[in-house]
Every structure is written in structure tokens, then in C-alpha cells.
Enzyme design. Structure first.
Site: not given
Ligand code: NAD
Ligand code: TYD
Length: 378
Positions: A136-138, A184, A188
């Protein structure tokens, strides 16, 4: 096309399910093994349409269970891993950091060790193998908001077209040092370091990508966009953290999946690629767009639900601004996002409103009971 046997971890989650579907459908000669623990965030309903495809297998398991991973990798002759399994929600990490350290750090370490062990047993060793880590970019921390009114971005893409603005003059580039703030992002960041350490120490062929915030169908409704769609639909209050001024750089999930596909096939080993569409939005502006879109699609007067907005206590350590510089990926591999944000939001809102059963099921938690019956208690 060369046969490949690919282990995708976290394939029942949001991004993972889009990726699994994409690979299963696009590459019938590949065997796709989806290893997922089915935590609250994993949902096999996300993959109903491909569950019977002959090149697909689901395995319920924990990435921390190194013996199970070793056995699966040997059995399926895995030659590439695309690792998405993670705990992914910042607010949960604030409440329960240990779970994040366990899955994101120790889980990644156990996968790395399993891949290294299994591939070292083969006559060809690491040749033709790949451990692709999705991050992630975070990890880069927070950028300043030097231009709160917005400036012309120095670059644009399909995602940001329509004259969208940048809120600062600095962006996350691949050579920026890591500066995570939440449990988080710290977990990562740690996992990214382990992946690179396995390359530098043991020569494991790795790629790391760092993507900005994704949105789209099948995202668990604890995250900002699906939570707010669901709340607007049910006329529940919209909890905007702080003043809603925080900026996120939004990318449609399919554009992320297309980037992963491209990097998986053409990316350079040991290289890092940032993925993002130069599409910065203040949270409060996203909220206005969501209210307008949901109201319109439900036949309400657009903007009717503005009164649901409620400014609540800010998230602890809330990162102010994320903004990805994805020019390396664009210039070296020719990736471009396809969808403009407003179009992506239109599709996303429509999907959530049309897939009421999915949404009700995950918000009621019924699917967890179903898995307990099917696979035993977790
Ligand atoms: P998500 O939370 O929707 O899905 C995570 C999945 O991992 C779930 O299916 C869960 O059951 C599985 N999981 C959790 N713990 C596990 C374990 N111990 N063993 C096996 N499986 C396990 O997450 P997402 O939003 O789809 O993100 C997927 C990946 O992409 C993550 O690594 C996240 O850090 C990265 N990412 C997400 C975003 C975003 O905006 N969602 C952006 C950049 C990177
Ligand atoms: P989120 O979807 O949790 O992603 P991330 O924190 O990983 O960027 O949140 C996106 C943005 O929205 C973040 O700045 C936090 C804000 N946010 C709210 O203002 N209210 C909420 O209930 C949630 C879940 C997020």
C-alpha cells in the site's frame, strides 16, 4: 502461453477476488490456487461465478501456518505467489495491532520462507519463479497539504481527467523512505522490508507494488466508500472523521488488477512500482459525490441526504494526504488507468444498490455462520 501454477493469497477479499476472477478467466492455461483464511473480510460469495472453473481451486488456510503452505506449494507445484492476504482496515489496527503484526508481518514471513524452501528444492532453483507482494501507499506516511484549494496536477490520467486537482506539490515516489503511522501501515511496511530482505539475502525473485486507495464492488462495508453508500441507502448518519479535509488518491479496483497483471508478466525482478491514478479527493468531496449519486440512482432528489453528514472525532494519527506518483509504471510498462473517478463511482454505487443480498449478508454476518458450519469453527 506457458503453464503457470499461481498461489494467490487473500483471494476471497476485495481486491483478491477481482484478481482471482481476472486470472481464472483470462488465463485458462494457468492454475489458480486461492489460499484464504476466510476472516470476516473473506467471502466466497465474491467468487460464486468462477468457483467451478477447472483451473481454479479454493483452499481455506492461514498464511501463518507454514507447514500447510509448504505442503500446498509442493502439491500444486506453485511457481509464482501473488500475496494479498492481510488485515487491511486502519481502524481495526488501532484497536487490535497484534492481529496485524501476526498476519501481515509473520504471515508474510512464513510465505516467504515457504517459497524459498520449496523453490530451492527444485533443479532449476529460483529460475522462472516470482514472489509478488501487494502493498500500500500508506507505508510512505502522510504528505502535506500545501495547496488546500488545489493546484493543477503535474500529470494526469484517465482516472483524474475532468480537471481534477492536486492538494500539494509532493507525491509518493518509489525512492521515498518509509514513514508509517498506523499499526496497519507499520505492519505493511515491515512486510515490505521482509520481502526485499529475502531478495537481498537469499536471492528470492520478488516484486513489490504499492497502490493507492481502491474502490469498487465487493469491498467490505467498513471501508469509507461502501460504508457510506450503505448508510445513505438506509438513511443512517455518515461519520466523517475530523473536518473531512483528509485527501485520498482513489483508483478503481479493476485498474489495480490490470496493473498487477502487467507487472506480474512484465515487471522487473527486485523493482518496486507505485500504482495510482493521480486522482486526489478530499473526503468531504467524495461524500458529496456519493450522496448525489446514491440519491439520484434511488430516485430521490439528488443531495436530499446531505443532512446525514456528521463530523465525528478524528481517527488517531489520521494521515492527512496520500498522493501516488505512478510515472515509473506508466513509462516503463505503459500502464494507464481506464476509468475516470465519476464513472467508477457510478458503477460502484449501482453495484451496491443492485447487490442488496450481498450487502445485507455481509452486514448481518450471516456468511460467517455459514463458513463455520462448512469448514468448522475458526
Ligand atoms: P480485504 O481485507 O478485503 O481482504 C483480505 C483477505 O485476506 C480476506 O479474504 C481475508 O480472509 C484474507 N486473510 C486475512 N488474514 C489471513 C490469513 N492469516 N491467512 C489467509 N488469508 C487471510 O483486503 P483488500 O482491501 O482486498 O486488500 C488486499 C491487499 O491489498 C492487502 O494486502 C492490502 O494491504 C493491499 N492494498 C489494499 C488497498 C485498498 O485500498 N483496499 C490499497 C493498496 C493495497
Ligand atoms: P478507509 O476506507 O478506512 O481507508 P484508509 O484509511 O486506508 O485510507 O478511509 C478512507 C478515508 O475516509 C480516510 O481518510 C478515513 C476516512 N473515513 C471517514 O471519514 N469515516 C469513516 O467512517 C471511515 C471508515 C473512513
Amino acid at each position: 502461453m506457458k503453464h503457470r501454477s499461481i498461489l494467490i493469497t487473500g483471494g476471497a477479499g476485495f481486491i483478491g477476488s477481482h484478481l482471482v476472477r481476472h486470472f481464472v478467466r483470462k488465463y485458462p492455461d494457468y492454475r489458480i490456487i486461492n489460499l484464504d483464511k476466510l476472516t470476516y473480510a473473506g467471502n466466497l460469495a465474491n467468487l460464486k461465478d468462477i468457483e467451478n472453473c477447472p483451473n481454479y481451486r479454493f483452499v481455506k488456510g492461514d498464511i501463518c501456518d507454514i507447514d500447510a503452505v509448504l505442503a500446498l506449494m509442493r502439491e500444486e507445484k506453485i511457481d509464482a505467489v501473488i500475496h494479498l492476504a492481510a488485515e487491511s482496515h486502519v481502524d481495526r489496527s488501532i484497536k487490535d495491532p497484534f492481529t496485524f503484526a501476526r498476519t501481515n508481518v509473520l504471515g508474510t514471513l512464513s510465505l516467504l520462507q515457504a517459497a524459498r524452501t520449496v523453490w530451492a528444492e527444485l533443479p532449476e532453483g529460483f529460475e522462472g519463479k516470482l514472489f509478488y507482494h501487494i502493498s500500500t501507499d500508506e507505508v510512505y506516511g502522510a504528505l502535506q497539504m500545501t495547496h488546500p484549494q488545489g493546484i493543477e496536477p503535474p500529470f494526469s490520467t484517465a482516472a483524474s481527467s475532468g480537471g481534477h486537482l492536486a492538494y500539494g506539490d509532493r507525491f509518493f515516489t518509489e525512492d521515498l523512505g518509509y514513514d508509517p503511522h498506523s499499526p496497519y501501515s507499520a505492519s505493511k511496511a515491515s512486510s515490505d522490508h521482509f520481502v526485499r530482505a529475502f531478495h537481498d539475502t537469499y536471492g528470492l525473485p520478488v516484486i513489490v507494488t504499492n497502490c493507492s486507495n481502491n474502490y469498487g464492488p465487493y469491498q467490505f462495508p467498513e471501508k469509507f466508500i461502501p460504508l457510506f453508500i450503505n448508510n445513505i441507502k438506509h438513511r443512517k448518519m455518515l461519520p466523517v472523521y475530523g473536518r473531512g479535509e483528509n485527501v485520498r488518491d482513489w483508483l478503481y479496483v479493476q485498474d489495480h488488477v490490470r496493473a498487477i497483471d502487467l507487472i506480474f508478466h512484465e515487471g522487473q525482478i527486485a523493482r518496486t512500482y507505485n500504482i495510482g491514478g493521480f486522482n486526489e479527493w478530499k473526503n468531504i468531496d467524495v461524500v458529496h459525490l456519493l450522496i448525489e449519486t446514491v440519491d439520484r440512482q434511488l430516485g430521490r432528489r439528488p443531495g436530499e441526504d446531505e443532512s446525514l453528514i456528521s463530523y465525528v472525532t478524528d481517527r488517531a494519527g489520521h494521515d492527512l494526504r496520500y498522493a501516488i506518483d505512478s510515472r515509473r509504471l506508466q513509462s516503463e510498462l505503459g500502464w494507464e488507468p481506464e476509468l475516470q473517478f465519476e464513472e467508477g463511482m457510478e458503477l460502484t454505487v449501482r453495484w451496491y444498490l443492485e447487490n442488496e443480498a450481498w450487502l445485507d449478508n455481509v452486514t448481518s454476518g450471516d456468511y460467517l455462520k455459514y463458513y463455520d458450519e462448512m469448514y468448522g469453527n475458526r
